[in-house]
Structure formats: structure tokens, C-alpha cells
Design a protein around this motif. Structure first.
Motif, mmCIF file in Angstrom:
data_model
loop_
_atom_site.group_PDB
_atom_site.id
_atom_site.type_symbol
_atom_site.label_atom_id
_atom_site.label_comp_id
_atom_site.label_asym_id
_atom_site.label_seq_id
_atom_site.Cartn_x
_atom_site.Cartn_y
_atom_site.Cartn_z
ATOM 1 N N GLU A 75 0.804 -1.215 0.000
ATOM 2 C CA GLU A 75 0.000 0.000 0.000
ATOM 3 C C GLU A 75 0.846 1.277 0.000
ATOM 4 N N LEU A 76 0.342 2.269 -0.751
ATOM 5 C CA LEU A 76 0.804 3.645 -0.624
ATOM 6 C C LEU A 76 -0.177 4.334 0.311
ATOM 7 N N GLY A 77 0.325 4.882 1.431
ATOM 8 C CA GLY A 77 -0.556 5.442 2.445
ATOM 9 C C GLY A 77 -0.679 6.951 2.348
ATOM 10 N N PHE A 78 -1.917 7.445 2.603
ATOM 11 C CA PHE A 78 -2.202 8.876 2.603
ATOM 12 C C PHE A 78 -3.012 9.241 3.836
ATOM 13 N N LYS A 79 -2.711 10.390 4.403
ATOM 14 C CA LYS A 79 -3.431 10.915 5.561
ATOM 15 C C LYS A 79 -4.483 11.917 5.095
ATOM 16 N N VAL A 80 -5.717 11.773 5.570
ATOM 17 C CA VAL A 80 -6.766 12.746 5.280
ATOM 18 C C VAL A 80 -6.978 13.643 6.480
ATOM 19 N N TYR A 81 -7.768 14.694 6.289
ATOM 20 C CA TYR A 81 -7.840 15.771 7.265
ATOM 21 C C TYR A 81 -8.442 15.344 8.605
ATOM 22 N N ASP A 82 -9.547 14.602 8.571
ATOM 23 C CA ASP A 82 -10.179 14.148 9.810
ATOM 24 C C ASP A 82 -11.099 12.977 9.493
ATOM 25 N N GLU A 83 -11.812 12.489 10.509
ATOM 26 C CA GLU A 83 -12.659 11.317 10.336
ATOM 27 C C GLU A 83 -13.784 11.572 9.343
ATOM 28 N N ILE A 120 -3.061 0.486 -8.473
ATOM 29 C CA ILE A 120 -2.152 0.768 -7.367
ATOM 30 C C ILE A 120 -2.899 0.645 -6.044
ATOM 31 N N PRO A 121 -2.405 -0.173 -5.114
ATOM 32 C CA PRO A 121 -3.074 -0.296 -3.812
ATOM 33 C C PRO A 121 -2.840 0.942 -2.951
ATOM 34 N N LEU A 122 -3.928 1.461 -2.379
ATOM 35 C CA LEU A 122 -3.889 2.687 -1.595
ATOM 36 C C LEU A 122 -4.465 2.449 -0.211
ATOM 37 N N GLU A 123 -4.013 3.244 0.741
ATOM 38 C CA GLU A 123 -4.503 3.156 2.114
ATOM 39 C C GLU A 123 -4.755 4.570 2.629
ATOM 40 N N PHE A 124 -5.914 4.761 3.255
ATOM 41 C CA PHE A 124 -6.296 6.083 3.762
ATOM 42 C C PHE A 124 -6.661 5.987 5.238
ATOM 43 N N TYR A 125 -6.256 6.983 6.001
ATOM 44 C CA TYR A 125 -6.585 7.059 7.422
ATOM 45 C C TYR A 125 -6.571 8.529 7.819
ATOM 46 N N ALA A 126 -7.111 8.815 9.001
ATOM 47 C CA ALA A 126 -7.091 10.183 9.519
ATOM 48 C C ALA A 126 -6.180 10.334 10.729
ATOM 49 N N ALA A 127 -6.023 9.269 11.527
ATOM 50 C CA ALA A 127 -5.262 9.374 12.768
ATOM 51 C C ALA A 127 -4.249 8.245 12.871
ATOM 52 N N MET A 128 -3.031 8.611 13.229
ATOM 53 C CA MET A 128 -1.955 7.660 13.507
ATOM 54 C C MET A 128 -1.369 8.017 14.871
#
Length: 326
Positions: A75-83, A120-128
């Protein structure tokens, strides 16, 4: 040609690239490369995975090494702004007919995986999980002194289609190369965080990962890394550089890890935060787009890349002769 116009108000807000997951065949060998040689910091590890971060990062990890049967890119990971934006992102991908799978990932909050239209496999999350700062713990600095993950670069069999997809997600083109007749994009660099790129696409058999890049303080850190690699058994892992790209203006070095994953060590690009920032066009026949100065790239730099999990690479729709080292 006309580059797709910026989408300044996308359906959800991607803050930046975040992390990448790489499968490796020998965790100990990969640890020696990424930790002892490049200088990334271990944040957790067991007999299956190693979590790493760079010196300026507060998030738990920017690179995850997973033990596997072959060296592949996950996965290529990306952070989004919030939940809220995470839910909007999931709804957007579903509306595009793309898969959305909610998963449990260590040290991350709610996370889903999907794929772009090229596969392309992608991964999205808001909090780490956030970790204490270590950027002033100078005793920890090793190797090339990596400060942060900077970008992904991918081979795409259809660069224009890739650009149109990520453009709709709010990525903005900073520089590009098109064909001589101006009808097709050959390559494009796209950002969210205000540098030259969070992700780039280059014409080629794909989708495949070309490289992941880490930002370092100065060109002298790259020279120090070259001395270190040349005297610790890694001289054959040096693939290209040092040099300076025309595109992005970056001072660069490309090295290969024990499984062949390509890593760029990178510094000196420029700010692109203005919403009316105009993309820079490069002529495909201009050799300085690749190398403002320095030796031309070898064939391996154009032909080799990491296969993505679960996707069969396809031939590119465009053909051109690269400028390679003699």
C-alpha cells in the motif's frame, strides 16, 4: 497540451502522503539497510514486520517492512484531514466503482484500503499514533540523516488517466512532460503538501513502483552516504547519481535495497503552495529534464520497478527512447 485544471475543492481533503508498505524477503538484511545504513528509526518490530520513521516525523511510521516470499510493493498510504473526510473518501471511491475494505492496522485509527483505476493499492486514514519529537536528539542521527518521507514515483501505463484521477482528488500538477505533438502526457509530478510532489507518474510498463523518496538536510549528507555505502558492502546498491534533476530541481541519489526496491535520497526542491501555481512544461527531448547535470540514467532506472501486490503490469500506451548512460 492542456494539463487538467486544478481541483481546488475536492470531495475530501488529503493532507499528504504518509507511508508505504514494502514486502521484503529478509527482515534482518532490510533492517541493516534501512536502519544501520540509511538511518531510519525503528518504532516497533517483531519477526514479521518492522515499523520505521524519519527524524522529523511525529507519526508512528512512514515505512513498514513486511516479511514475504518476494520483494513487492504494497500500500501507498495517505493521511486525510479528519474522520469526516475519511468517510467522504470511502464514499467517493465506492461511487467510482472501486473497492473499499475497512481494516485494522497497528498504530493507525480507522483505515480503509482501495485501489486506483490502474490498480495501485492505496490506504487512507485520519489518525496515527503520535510519538515524541526526536529531531533534536542528534545522537540518533545516522546514515544519510533522513528527515521525512517525501514522495512516491510510479510507472503508469496511461499517465494522462492517472493524472486525471488524482487531479480529481485535489492533487495539483507542478511539472510535466508531454509528447512532441502535445497530445499525450509522458510524465507528471503532483502534490498535496506544498512541495513538488507527493506522487509522480512516469510512462512505462505498469503500474509499478519506481521509487519511494526520503528528504535529507543537504547534498553533503548524500555524499556521506555514498562514502558509507562504498565501504560497508553496498557499493553495488548505488544505482544512479549523485546529480541534480531539471524537473523538481532536486539534488538526488538512487539506491536499491536488498530486494531491489528503489529508494531516492532527495533534497532542494521548491515550494508550490499557491493555489494558482502554474505547472512547468518540459520538452521530452530535453535531456536536462532528467539530469540538469550528472551522468545520464542507466537502463535499469527506466526498465526496473517494484511490482504492486495483486496487479499484473501492462504495457504502456506510449513509446519513446529514453536518454540513458552509455
Amino acid at each position: 497540451m492542456t494539463v487538467p485544471a486544478h481541483v481546488l475543492y475536492p470531495p475530501f481533503n488529503i493532507v499528504r502522503l504518509s507511508h508505504i508498505v514494502l514486502s521484503v524477503t529478509d527482515l534482518a538484511a532490510s533492517r541493516a539497510f534501512y536502519v544501520d545504513t540509511l538511518g531510519l528509526q525503528v518504532t516497533d518490530e517483531d519477526d514479521k514486520r518492522i515499523f520505521l520513521r524519519a527524524m522529523e516525523e511525529r507519526g508512528h511510521h512512514c515505512l513498514v517492512l513486511e516479511r514475504g516470499d518476494a520483494g513487492i510493493a504494497n500500500e501507498l498510504g495517505f493521511k486525510v484531514y479528519d474522520e469526516e473526510h475519511l468517510d467522504k473518501a470511502a464514499a467517493h471511491f465506492k461511487a467510482q466503482g472501486l473497492p473499499v475494505e475497512w481494516i485494522d492496522e497497528p498504530y493507525q485509527g480507522r483505515t480503509f484500503r482501495t485501489r486506483d483505476p490502474q490498480g495501485i493499492p492505496l490506504e487512507f486514514y485520519a489518525a496515527m499514533d503520535r510519538l515524541p519529537p526526536i529531531h533534536q536528539q542528534y545522537t540518533l542521527y545516522r546514515g544519510v540523516k533522513p528527515l521525512r518521507i517525501d514522495h512516491f514515483n510510479c510507472f503508469s501505463p496511461d499517465v494522462r488517466a492517472s493524472v486525471e484521477f488524482y487531479n480529481a482528488l485535489g492533487f495539483r500538477v507542478t511539472e510535466y512532460t508531454d509528447t512532441e505533438d502535445g497530445k499525450e502526457l509522458w510524465a507528471a509530478w503532483m502534490h498535496r503538501k506544498g512541495g513538488v510532489h507527493d506522487i509522480a507518474f512516469t510512462n512505462g510498463r505498469g503500474p509499478r513502483l519506481h521509487h519511494v523518496a526520503f528528504w535529507v538536510p543537504t547534498p553533503l549528507n548524500i555524499i556521506d552516504l555514498l562514502d558509507l555505502m562504498a565501504t560497508t558492502g553496498y557499493v553495488s546498491n548505488i544505482e544512479r547519481g549523485p546529480g541534480r534533476h531539471g524537473i523538481s530541481n532536486a539534488f538526488f541519489l538512487y539506491v536499491r535495497d536488498p530486494d531491489g526496491h528503489r529508494v531516492e535520497i532527495y533534497c532542494s526542491d521548491y515550494q508550490t503552495v499557491d493555489p494558482d501555481h502554474e505547472p512547468i512544461r518540459w520538452d521530452l527531448k530535453d535531456p536536462q529534464r532528467q539530469t540538469l547535470w550528472g551522468a545520464p540514467a542507466p537502463w535499469s532506472w527506466f526498465e526496473e520497478g517494484s511490482v504492486f501486490r495483486g496487479v499484473e503490469p501492462r504495457a504502456s500506451k506510449l513509446n519513446a527512447t529514453p536518454i540513458v548512460a552509455p
